[in-house]
Design a protein around this motif. Structure first.
Motif, PDB file in Angstrom:
ATOM      1  N   PRO A   1       0.811  -1.223   0.000  1.00 18.37           N
ATOM      2  CA  PRO A   1       0.000   0.000   0.000  1.00 18.37           C
ATOM      3  C   PRO A   1       0.849   1.281   0.000  1.00 18.37           C
ATOM      4  CG  PRO A   1      -0.907  -1.569   1.566  1.00 18.37           C
ATOM      5  CD  PRO A   1       0.430  -2.107   1.105  1.00 18.37           C
ATOM      6  N   VAL A   2       1.995   1.251   0.644  1.00 21.44           N
ATOM      7  CA  VAL A   2       2.901   2.416   0.643  1.00 21.44           C
ATOM      8  C   VAL A   2       3.392   2.660  -0.783  1.00 21.44           C
ATOM      9  CG1 VAL A   2       5.141   3.288   1.451  1.00 21.44           C
ATOM     10  CG2 VAL A   2       3.625   2.084   3.038  1.00 21.44           C
ATOM     11  N   LYS A   3       3.809   1.591  -1.447  1.00 20.46           N
ATOM     12  CA  LYS A   3       4.317   1.699  -2.818  1.00 20.46           C
ATOM     13  C   LYS A   3       3.226   2.195  -3.768  1.00 20.46           C
ATOM     14  CE  LYS A   3       7.373  -2.204  -1.847  1.00 20.46           C
ATOM     15  NZ  LYS A   3       8.681  -1.609  -1.811  1.00 20.46           N
ATOM     16  N   ALA A   4       2.018   1.673  -3.603  1.00 21.81           N
ATOM     17  CA  ALA A   4       0.896   2.074  -4.456  1.00 21.81           C
ATOM     18  C   ALA A   4       0.568   3.555  -4.256  1.00 21.81           C
ATOM     19  CB  ALA A   4      -0.323   1.208  -4.175  1.00 21.81           C
ATOM     20  N   LYS A   5       0.571   3.997  -3.004  1.00 17.92           N
ATOM     21  CA  LYS A   5       0.269   5.398  -2.705  1.00 17.92           C
ATOM     22  C   LYS A   5       1.291   6.337  -3.338  1.00 17.92           C
ATOM     23  CE  LYS A   5      -0.649   8.597   1.058  1.00 17.92           C
ATOM     24  NZ  LYS A   5      -0.729   8.808   2.487  1.00 17.92           N
ATOM     25  N   LEU A   6       2.544   5.897  -3.407  1.00 22.68           N
ATOM     26  CA  LEU A   6       3.603   6.710  -3.996  1.00 22.68           C
ATOM     27  C   LEU A   6       3.603   6.652  -5.525  1.00 22.68           C
ATOM     28  CD1 LEU A   6       6.433   5.744  -1.510  1.00 22.68           C
ATOM     29  CD2 LEU A   6       5.394   8.006  -1.748  1.00 22.68           C
ATOM     30  N   GLY A   7       2.851   5.720  -6.094  1.00 21.23           N
ATOM     31  CA  GLY A   7       2.805   5.585  -7.545  1.00 21.23           C
ATOM     32  C   GLY A   7       3.904   4.710  -8.114  1.00 21.23           C
ATOM     33  N   ILE A   8       4.461   3.824  -7.299  1.00 21.20           N
ATOM     34  CA  ILE A   8       5.520   2.924  -7.756  1.00 21.20           C
ATOM     35  C   ILE A   8       4.853   1.678  -8.345  1.00 21.20           C
ATOM     36  CG2 ILE A   8       7.534   1.565  -7.088  1.00 21.20           C
ATOM     37  CD1 ILE A   8       7.877   3.603  -4.745  1.00 21.20           C
ATOM     38  N   GLY A   9       4.942   1.539  -9.661  1.00 26.08           N
ATOM     39  CA  GLY A   9       4.321   0.419 -10.357  1.00 26.08           C
ATOM     40  C   GLY A   9       4.935  -0.913  -9.970  1.00 26.08           C
ATOM     41  N   ALA A  10       4.179  -1.974 -10.147  1.00 28.43           N
ATOM     42  CA  ALA A  10       4.616  -3.319  -9.755  1.00 28.43           C
ATOM     43  C   ALA A  10       5.942  -3.714 -10.410  1.00 28.43           C
ATOM     44  CB  ALA A  10       3.531  -4.341 -10.090  1.00 28.43           C
ATOM     45  N   ASN A  11       6.165  -3.309 -11.657  1.00 26.03           N
ATOM     46  CA  ASN A  11       7.398  -3.686 -12.359  1.00 26.03           C
ATOM     47  C   ASN A  11       8.621  -2.912 -11.879  1.00 26.03           C
ATOM     48  OD1 ASN A  11       6.034  -1.486 -13.543  1.00 26.03           O
ATOM     49  ND2 ASN A  11       7.213  -1.682 -15.422  1.00 26.03           N
TER      50      ASN A  11
END
Length: 161
Positions: free
Chosen positions: A68-78
């Motif tokens: 969720p932290v990564k998603a909130k920052l806009g860091i894509g899965a790849n």
């Protein structure tokens, strides 16, 4: 008594305006990162040691799921790796980004950038050392529109420092 004093200083640092911290961090005087990681990840701890050895102050917060932290920052899965570090002014450093490139990035102007990433976990990158093994890798700059470009190419262990 000393513990209260230290906690007070940490609290005051957390309240400093981000503009002041941004200015200080670009002058190599003060750079602090909050590292979001899982509690049992050894390579995350080794990466934290790497950045601290470079003079970067690291605070860490453990989560069992940091997606969720990564998603909130806009860091894509790849573009993801095992940990995410964030500056006070909101730049993200995903994975095993060498301290050298964190400092270089922060000394430049990147108004449309999220930050830097080293996707996956390349052997030989800071925190991923395995004897004398090394796998060349790229440090990518991530942009708010979801795109990326190469920020640095690391072809030897020594180029990271």
């Amino acid at each position: 008594m000393i513990k209260k004093y230290v906690l007070t200083i940490v609290a005051l640092c957390l309240l400093m305006p981000s503009a002041v911290l941004a200015k200080e961090s670009t002058n190599n005087e003060l750079l602090e990162l909050m590292v979001y990681k899982t509690p049992t990840c050894g390579c995350c701890k080794a990466w934290i040691t790497h950045i601290e050895n470079d003079g970067i102050i690291a605070y860490s917060q453990d989560f069992h799921d940091i997606s969720p932290v990564k998603a909130k920052l806009g860091i894509g899965a790849n573009y993801r790796s095992c940990h995410t570090a964030i500056t006070r002014n909101g730049y993200a450093f995903e994975g095993h980004v060498p301290a050298k490139f964190i400092r270089q990035f922060l000394q430049q102007d990147h108004p449309n950038a999220i930050g830097l990433t080293v996707p996956a976990m390349p052997v030989g990158s800071p925190g991923m050392e395995v004897g004398d093994k090394f796998m060349p890798y790229k440090v990518l700059i991530l942009f708010k529109d979801g795109s990326s470009e190469v920020f640095a190419e690391i072809n030897s262990y020594e180029e990271q420092f």
